[in-house]
Motif scaffolding. Structure first.
Motif, PDB file in Angstrom:
ATOM      1  N   LYS A 125      -4.049   7.864   0.604  1.00 39.72           N
ATOM      2  CA  LYS A 125      -3.462   6.534   0.451  1.00 39.72           C
ATOM      3  C   LYS A 125      -4.114   5.805  -0.722  1.00 39.72           C
ATOM      4  O   LYS A 125      -5.197   6.176  -1.190  1.00 39.72           O
ATOM      5  CB  LYS A 125      -3.634   5.713   1.721  1.00 39.72           C
ATOM      6  N   SER A 141       0.859  -1.176   0.000  1.00 41.18           N
ATOM      7  CA  SER A 141       0.000   0.000   0.000  1.00 41.18           C
ATOM      8  C   SER A 141       0.896   1.227   0.000  1.00 41.18           C
ATOM      9  O   SER A 141       2.015   1.192   0.505  1.00 41.18           O
ATOM     10  CB  SER A 141      -0.887   0.014   1.250  1.00 41.18           C
ATOM     11  N   PHE A 159       5.913  13.466   2.700  1.00 36.11           N
ATOM     12  CA  PHE A 159       6.600  12.174   2.729  1.00 36.11           C
ATOM     13  C   PHE A 159       5.776  11.129   1.982  1.00 36.11           C
ATOM     14  O   PHE A 159       4.589  10.947   2.263  1.00 36.11           O
ATOM     15  CB  PHE A 159       6.778  11.685   4.169  1.00 36.11           C
ATOM     16  N   SER A 186       3.745   0.585   2.770  1.00 34.90           N
ATOM     17  CA  SER A 186       3.508  -0.308   3.897  1.00 34.90           C
ATOM     18  C   SER A 186       3.907  -1.702   3.500  1.00 34.90           C
ATOM     19  O   SER A 186       3.467  -2.213   2.471  1.00 34.90           O
ATOM     20  CB  SER A 186       2.039  -0.272   4.294  1.00 34.90           C
ATOM     21  N   PHE A 188       1.287   5.579   0.519  1.00 32.11           N
ATOM     22  CA  PHE A 188       0.750   6.676   1.318  1.00 32.11           C
ATOM     23  C   PHE A 188       1.514   7.971   1.018  1.00 32.11           C
ATOM     24  O   PHE A 188       2.698   7.939   0.683  1.00 32.11           O
ATOM     25  CB  PHE A 188       0.919   6.388   2.815  1.00 32.11           C
ATOM     26  N   THR A 236      -4.365   1.501  -1.995  1.00 35.35           N
ATOM     27  CA  THR A 236      -4.024   0.153  -1.546  1.00 35.35           C
ATOM     28  C   THR A 236      -3.797  -0.839  -2.671  1.00 35.35           C
ATOM     29  O   THR A 236      -3.311  -1.945  -2.422  1.00 35.35           O
ATOM     30  CB  THR A 236      -5.109  -0.397  -0.615  1.00 35.35           C
ATOM     31  N   LEU A 292       5.843   1.190   8.119  1.00 34.08           N
ATOM     32  CA  LEU A 292       5.954   2.108   7.000  1.00 34.08           C
ATOM     33  C   LEU A 292       7.420   2.358   6.664  1.00 34.08           C
ATOM     34  O   LEU A 292       8.243   2.534   7.550  1.00 34.08           O
ATOM     35  CB  LEU A 292       5.291   3.445   7.336  1.00 34.08           C
ATOM     36  N   TYR A 320       2.159  11.363   3.415  1.00 30.91           N
ATOM     37  CA  TYR A 320       1.997  12.035   4.699  1.00 30.91           C
ATOM     38  C   TYR A 320       2.496  13.478   4.560  1.00 30.91           C
ATOM     39  O   TYR A 320       3.385  13.767   3.755  1.00 30.91           O
ATOM     40  CB  TYR A 320       2.818  11.335   5.790  1.00 30.91           C
ATOM     41  N   LEU A 331      -1.592  11.732   7.893  1.00 30.76           N
ATOM     42  CA  LEU A 331      -1.898  11.073   6.633  1.00 30.76           C
ATOM     43  C   LEU A 331      -2.614  12.044   5.709  1.00 30.76           C
ATOM     44  O   LEU A 331      -3.589  12.680   6.088  1.00 30.76           O
ATOM     45  CB  LEU A 331      -2.778   9.856   6.867  1.00 30.76           C
TER      46      LEU A 331
END
Lengths: 115, 113
Positions: free
Chosen positions: B49, B32, B89, B93, B34, B51, B101, B36, B46
């Motif tokens: 995201k 996944s 960032f 995951s 992400f 997945t 992470l 941030y 967060l």
């Protein structure tokens, strides 16, 4: 309010002191993490706890000692630190479902200065 | 091992400009992905995201699409504001491995009025 609370927000300590950082999460998560954020460096994962058990230690010096008494609390005990340990220490939590699709929630961090 | 690479910063834009922050990853399996954001003096929050491949994450005008063929997850916003100034960032995951992470090095965005 992120649901993850870190105390203290700021800490100044001498190299011979012993102090502890505290992290508490109110999200019902089962995984907790310590990260170190230094200036001009990527975020470094230090420790991982799943269901109160330490599952990862990324070659962190022994002057950093984590403790996870229950799934809601995480501590980082500090002793005989060096000036290069000065950084922002971030705590995070997540629901570890081994599928990796749930995000981590971060506290606001403790800004540590070692003098 | 798994890793994330972001474009170097700082990125300096004028208000209402278009933003792209590049992110590429190396991973085994299907992580996944992400984004941030870290505002000054704060922890990470967060932003969005995705997945699975071709998913598009979006939030607050920001978007990123999970591109498996190019192993990328570039962050875009059509019109930035001064309040978007922060460090961004990219992260992945690690499925089946504590869910931890792995972060890129972060990209600082400065938006000028």
């Amino acid at each position: 309010e992120t649901g993850v609370t870190q105390t203290p927000r700021h800490l100044v300590m001498g190299m011979t002191n012993k102090k502890s950082l505290k992290c508490e999460q109110h999200l019902g998560h089962n995984a907790m993490y310590w990260y170190k954020q230094s200036a001009k460096k990527p975020l470094e994962l230090m420790f991982v706890y799943n269901f109160k058990e330490q599952t990862e230690n990324n070659s962190v010096p022994s002057r950093f000692s984590p403790e996870c008494p229950n799934s809601s609390h995480l501590f980082l005990h500090l002793h005989t630190l060096q000036p290069e340990d000065s950084a922002l220490y971030l705590c995070a939590s997540s629901q570890d479902n081994r599928q990796g699709n749930t995000e981590a929630f971060f506290g606001q961090g403790t800004r540590l200065t070692v003098v | 091992g798994n890793s994330v690479t972001q474009m170097e910063g700082p990125v300096t834009l004028s208000e209402e400009a278009f933003l792209t922050i590049n992110c590429t990853y190396t991973a085994t399996g299907y992580p996944s992905l992400f984004w941030y954001v870290q505002y000054p003096g704060e922890g990470l929050q967060l932003l969005l995201k995705a997945t699975k491949a071709d998913d598009k994450g979006s939030n607050k005008g920001f978007e990123a699409t999970y591109r498996k063929e190019t192993t990328s997850f570039h962050l875009e916003k059509g019109s930035v504001q001064v309040s978007d100034s922060a460090v961004y960032f990219c992260a992945l995951s690690d499925r089946g491995n504590t869910g931890k992470l792995i972060f890129g090095q972060g990209t600082t965005l400065q938006v000028k009025p």
